[in-house]
Design a protein around this motif. Sequence first.
Motif, PDB file in Angstrom:
ATOM      1  N   ALA A 288     -89.031 -33.568   7.707  1.00  0.00           N
ATOM      2  CA  ALA A 288     -90.229 -33.005   7.092  1.00  0.00           C
ATOM      3  C   ALA A 288     -90.295 -33.347   5.607  1.00  0.00           C
ATOM      4  CB  ALA A 288     -90.241 -31.491   7.291  1.00  0.00           C
ATOM      5  N   ILE A 289     -89.173 -33.236   4.918  1.00  0.00           N
ATOM      6  CA  ILE A 289     -89.148 -33.537   3.487  1.00  0.00           C
ATOM      7  C   ILE A 289     -89.465 -35.012   3.243  1.00  0.00           C
ATOM      8  CG2 ILE A 289     -87.590 -33.753   1.499  1.00  0.00           C
ATOM      9  CD1 ILE A 289     -86.235 -31.153   2.524  1.00  0.00           C
ATOM     10  N   GLU A 290     -88.832 -35.895   4.010  1.00  0.00           N
ATOM     11  CA  GLU A 290     -89.086 -37.320   3.814  1.00  0.00           C
ATOM     12  C   GLU A 290     -90.542 -37.670   4.087  1.00  0.00           C
ATOM     13  OE1 GLU A 290     -86.827 -40.507   4.820  1.00  0.00           O
ATOM     14  OE2 GLU A 290     -84.943 -39.730   4.061  1.00  0.00           O
ATOM     15  N   ALA A 291     -91.105 -37.106   5.159  1.00  0.00           N
ATOM     16  CA  ALA A 291     -92.496 -37.413   5.488  1.00  0.00           C
ATOM     17  C   ALA A 291     -93.439 -36.876   4.412  1.00  0.00           C
ATOM     18  CB  ALA A 291     -92.843 -36.835   6.852  1.00  0.00           C
ATOM     19  N   ALA A 292     -93.178 -35.663   3.926  1.00  0.00           N
ATOM     20  CA  ALA A 292     -94.035 -35.082   2.895  1.00  0.00           C
ATOM     21  C   ALA A 292     -93.924 -35.851   1.588  1.00  0.00           C
ATOM     22  CB  ALA A 292     -93.667 -33.616   2.693  1.00  0.00           C
ATOM     23  N   GLU A 293     -92.747 -36.391   1.308  1.00  0.00           N
ATOM     24  CA  GLU A 293     -92.591 -37.219   0.105  1.00  0.00           C
ATOM     25  C   GLU A 293     -93.487 -38.454   0.155  1.00  0.00           C
ATOM     26  OE1 GLU A 293     -87.943 -36.236  -1.089  1.00  0.00           O
ATOM     27  OE2 GLU A 293     -88.418 -38.003   0.114  1.00  0.00           O
ATOM     28  N   HIS A 294     -93.834 -38.878   1.355  1.00  0.00           N
ATOM     29  CA  HIS A 294     -94.731 -40.017   1.537  1.00  0.00           C
ATOM     30  C   HIS A 294     -96.203 -39.593   1.628  1.00  0.00           C
ATOM     31  CE1 HIS A 294     -90.927 -41.970   2.661  1.00  0.00           C
ATOM     32  NE2 HIS A 294     -91.534 -43.109   2.380  1.00  0.00           N
ATOM     33  N   GLY A 295     -96.457 -38.327   1.362  1.00  0.00           N
ATOM     34  CA  GLY A 295     -97.833 -37.867   1.367  1.00  0.00           C
ATOM     35  C   GLY A 295     -98.355 -37.406   2.706  1.00  0.00           C
ATOM     36  N   ARG A 296     -97.490 -37.324   3.714  1.00  0.00           N
ATOM     37  CA  ARG A 296     -97.931 -36.859   5.036  1.00  0.00           C
ATOM     38  C   ARG A 296     -98.130 -35.342   5.031  1.00  0.00           C
ATOM     39  NH1 ARG A 296     -97.130 -39.769   9.975  1.00  0.00           N
ATOM     40  NH2 ARG A 296     -97.051 -41.999   9.502  1.00  0.00           N
ATOM     41  N   ARG A 297     -99.136 -34.891   5.766  1.00  0.00           N
ATOM     42  CA  ARG A 297     -99.294 -33.470   6.049  1.00  0.00           C
ATOM     43  C   ARG A 297     -98.437 -33.160   7.277  1.00  0.00           C
ATOM     44  NH1 ARG A 297    -104.644 -35.101   5.273  1.00  0.00           N
ATOM     45  NH2 ARG A 297    -104.986 -35.065   7.526  1.00  0.00           N
ATOM     46  N   VAL A 298     -97.497 -32.244   7.123  1.00  0.00           N
ATOM     47  CA  VAL A 298     -96.476 -32.015   8.147  1.00  0.00           C
ATOM     48  C   VAL A 298     -96.496 -30.556   8.589  1.00  0.00           C
ATOM     49  CG1 VAL A 298     -94.027 -32.194   8.732  1.00  0.00           C
ATOM     50  CG2 VAL A 298     -95.026 -33.793   7.076  1.00  0.00           C
ATOM     51  N   THR A 299     -96.425 -30.349   9.893  1.00  0.00           N
ATOM     52  CA  THR A 299     -96.227 -29.020  10.462  1.00  0.00           C
ATOM     53  C   THR A 299     -94.942 -29.017  11.274  1.00  0.00           C
ATOM     54  OG1 THR A 299     -98.586 -28.486  10.587  1.00  0.00           O
ATOM     55  CG2 THR A 299     -97.121 -27.290  12.066  1.00  0.00           C
ATOM     56  N   VAL A 300     -94.105 -28.009  11.048  1.00  0.00           N
ATOM     57  CA  VAL A 300     -92.842 -27.866  11.767  1.00  0.00           C
ATOM     58  C   VAL A 300     -92.905 -26.596  12.606  1.00  0.00           C
ATOM     59  CG1 VAL A 300     -90.337 -27.726  11.599  1.00  0.00           C
ATOM     60  CG2 VAL A 300     -91.622 -29.000   9.864  1.00  0.00           C
ATOM     61  N   ALA A 301     -92.640 -26.723  13.905  1.00  0.00           N
ATOM     62  CA  ALA A 301     -92.615 -25.573  14.811  1.00  0.00           C
ATOM     63  C   ALA A 301     -91.168 -25.180  15.083  1.00  0.00           C
ATOM     64  CB  ALA A 301     -93.321 -25.907  16.122  1.00  0.00           C
ATOM     65  N   GLU A 302     -90.861 -23.924  14.876  1.00  0.00           N
ATOM     66  CA  GLU A 302     -89.506 -23.409  15.067  1.00  0.00           C
ATOM     67  C   GLU A 302     -89.564 -22.173  15.960  1.00  0.00           C
ATOM     68  OE1 GLU A 302     -85.889 -22.324  15.473  1.00  0.00           O
ATOM     69  OE2 GLU A 302     -86.288 -24.215  14.415  1.00  0.00           O
ATOM     70  N   ALA A 303     -88.783 -22.173  17.044  1.00  0.00           N
ATOM     71  CA  ALA A 303     -88.828 -21.084  18.010  1.00  0.00           C
ATOM     72  C   ALA A 303     -88.213 -19.791  17.466  1.00  0.00           C
ATOM     73  CB  ALA A 303     -88.110 -21.496  19.291  1.00  0.00           C
ATOM     74  N   HIS A 304     -87.256 -19.901  16.553  1.00  0.00           N
ATOM     75  CA  HIS A 304     -86.575 -18.709  16.054  1.00  0.00           C
ATOM     76  C   HIS A 304     -87.358 -18.065  14.903  1.00  0.00           C
ATOM     77  CE1 HIS A 304     -83.291 -20.908  18.110  1.00  0.00           C
ATOM     78  NE2 HIS A 304     -82.897 -19.679  18.426  1.00  0.00           N
ATOM     79  N   SER A 305     -86.818 -16.961  14.396  1.00  0.00           N
ATOM     80  CA  SER A 305     -87.498 -16.197  13.356  1.00  0.00           C
ATOM     81  C   SER A 305     -87.367 -16.824  11.978  1.00  0.00           C
ATOM     82  CB  SER A 305     -86.960 -14.763  13.314  1.00  0.00           C
ATOM     83  OG  SER A 305     -85.570 -14.762  13.025  1.00  0.00           O
ATOM     84  N   ARG A 306     -86.462 -17.779  11.833  1.00  0.00           N
ATOM     85  CA  ARG A 306     -86.279 -18.442  10.546  1.00  0.00           C
ATOM     86  C   ARG A 306     -85.776 -19.853  10.795  1.00  0.00           C
ATOM     87  NH1 ARG A 306     -81.710 -15.825   6.983  1.00  0.00           N
ATOM     88  NH2 ARG A 306     -82.064 -17.803   5.928  1.00  0.00           N
ATOM     89  N   PRO A 307     -85.940 -20.752   9.832  1.00  0.00           N
ATOM     90  CA  PRO A 307     -85.435 -22.122  10.001  1.00  0.00           C
ATOM     91  C   PRO A 307     -83.915 -22.136  10.082  1.00  0.00           C
ATOM     92  CG  PRO A 307     -87.031 -21.997   8.200  1.00  0.00           C
ATOM     93  CD  PRO A 307     -86.681 -20.591   8.571  1.00  0.00           C
ATOM     94  N   GLY A 308     -83.398 -23.284  10.551  1.00  0.00           N
ATOM     95  CA  GLY A 308     -81.947 -23.463  10.557  1.00  0.00           C
ATOM     96  C   GLY A 308     -81.400 -24.071  11.829  1.00  0.00           C
ATOM     97  N   GLY A 309     -82.042 -23.796  12.972  1.00  0.00           N
ATOM     98  CA  GLY A 309     -81.490 -24.330  14.209  1.00  0.00           C
ATOM     99  C   GLY A 309     -80.072 -23.834  14.417  1.00  0.00           C
ATOM    100  N   ARG A 310     -79.149 -24.770  14.678  1.00  0.00           N
ATOM    101  CA  ARG A 310     -77.745 -24.382  14.855  1.00  0.00           C
ATOM    102  C   ARG A 310     -77.045 -24.121  13.526  1.00  0.00           C
ATOM    103  NH1 ARG A 310     -77.918 -28.793  18.117  1.00  0.00           N
ATOM    104  NH2 ARG A 310     -76.327 -29.881  16.920  1.00  0.00           N
ATOM    105  N   ALA A 311     -77.708 -24.405  12.414  1.00  0.00           N
ATOM    106  CA  ALA A 311     -77.117 -24.158  11.095  1.00  0.00           C
ATOM    107  C   ALA A 311     -77.543 -22.788  10.576  1.00  0.00           C
ATOM    108  CB  ALA A 311     -77.525 -25.260  10.121  1.00  0.00           C
ATOM    109  N   ARG A 312     -77.487 -21.796  11.435  1.00  0.00           N
ATOM    110  CA  ARG A 312     -77.859 -20.446  11.034  1.00  0.00           C
ATOM    111  C   ARG A 312     -76.616 -19.649  10.654  1.00  0.00           C
ATOM    112  NH1 ARG A 312     -80.804 -20.824  15.710  1.00  0.00           N
ATOM    113  NH2 ARG A 312     -79.625 -19.185  16.759  1.00  0.00           N
TER     114      ARG A 312
END
Length: 383
Positions: free
Chosen positions: A18-42
């Motif tokens: 997401a960060i790399e794409a946004a740095e290129h000017g892309r409009r980015v949406t990220v869908a996350e099933a949990h209550s906060r970001p992190g995935g397995r890095a919670r």
Amino acid sequence: MKPDLHIVGAGLTGLTAAIEAAEHGRRVTVAEAHSRPGGRARTLANPYRANLGTHAVYVDGPWWAWLERRDLTPPIVGAPRHVGLVRAGGRLGPWPAELSQAIAALPAEAPADEAFRVWLLRYVDAKTAEAIIGVAFIFTFDHDPGRLSAAFAHQRLRRALAGYVRYVTGGWSTLVDLLAERAADLGVRIRTHTRVSALPAGPTILATSLATARQLTGDQSLTWPSARVATIDLGLRADDGPDWFRVMDLDDRIYVARYSLADLTLAPPGHELIQISAACAPGERKADAERRVRHLLDESWPGWRARVQWYRSALRTDCTGALDLPGTTWHDRPAISRGDTLTVATDQSAAPGLLAEVGIAAAQLALQQLGETPRPAKALTRA
């Protein structure tokens, strides 16, 4: 506004993409099933800030360099200078110097088409080979790393012993928060509590597990071997504890670390946080792995049971990174590109790296395949 890019999964891989794409000017949406970001890095909230499984970052790797260029490196600590205990050949004691010598004497390169155990036995005796294979459990989580590709296991052995392992202060949520904040600053929309049941329309990166990607796409080729491991977390009173920071059972494939000795913020004053990984053979139950762990703790920390204040355990499958069997390399893993607008970036995708680094490399390759090109390093640094 309609996004230019959909990302499914707000773990380290999804946030990096997401960060790399946004740095290129892309409009980015990220869908996350949990209550906060992190995935397995919670990381759990207080009082015991346990990660979801044992985690470390390699500061010699490409992802750390990626973070440095963006001024996103979190505070880190190394392992404290406490005694480490090792069980090898049935004996529990300090790390055997002869094991270091045997590993250092191995050839610099190993073949991909030969099993690690077979290759080792050409250079060391059987007892030493099994001890080295036991060390390989620490970074593969596999019950028998001797069955893996010699090139795969040996390259990771060299890196794991090179002294570049660090721990993120405050747990991995510290790093996740930095990434999520940067993504938001760049205009990325992170939608939590959002479980995706069908592929979004338009350019999409699936930064999920292979199993989830397989379910969403119906593509049965999205599969690759991974380890099966039991994780156990303990919160204990810290009175009169032993003097070791870690215990490595090379015979029984168990790794125990007192992470609160490295980072005091992980447990309340007067308490400790212990995180443990135990390899599980096919068909082995979590209860059997827990029994092995308790036996090791009884021997290495007499009286630990009376100090337990908090306990949790889990059996984790297909979430420990890719495992390359003899005759395979990372090139043979599931391809990242799945068509003109769909890419799959996971820890088991066809990308180089060690553990989570594979997912980061996969995210960068996914963006290139969707039409992005790397930006100059100078443009990536925060002003």
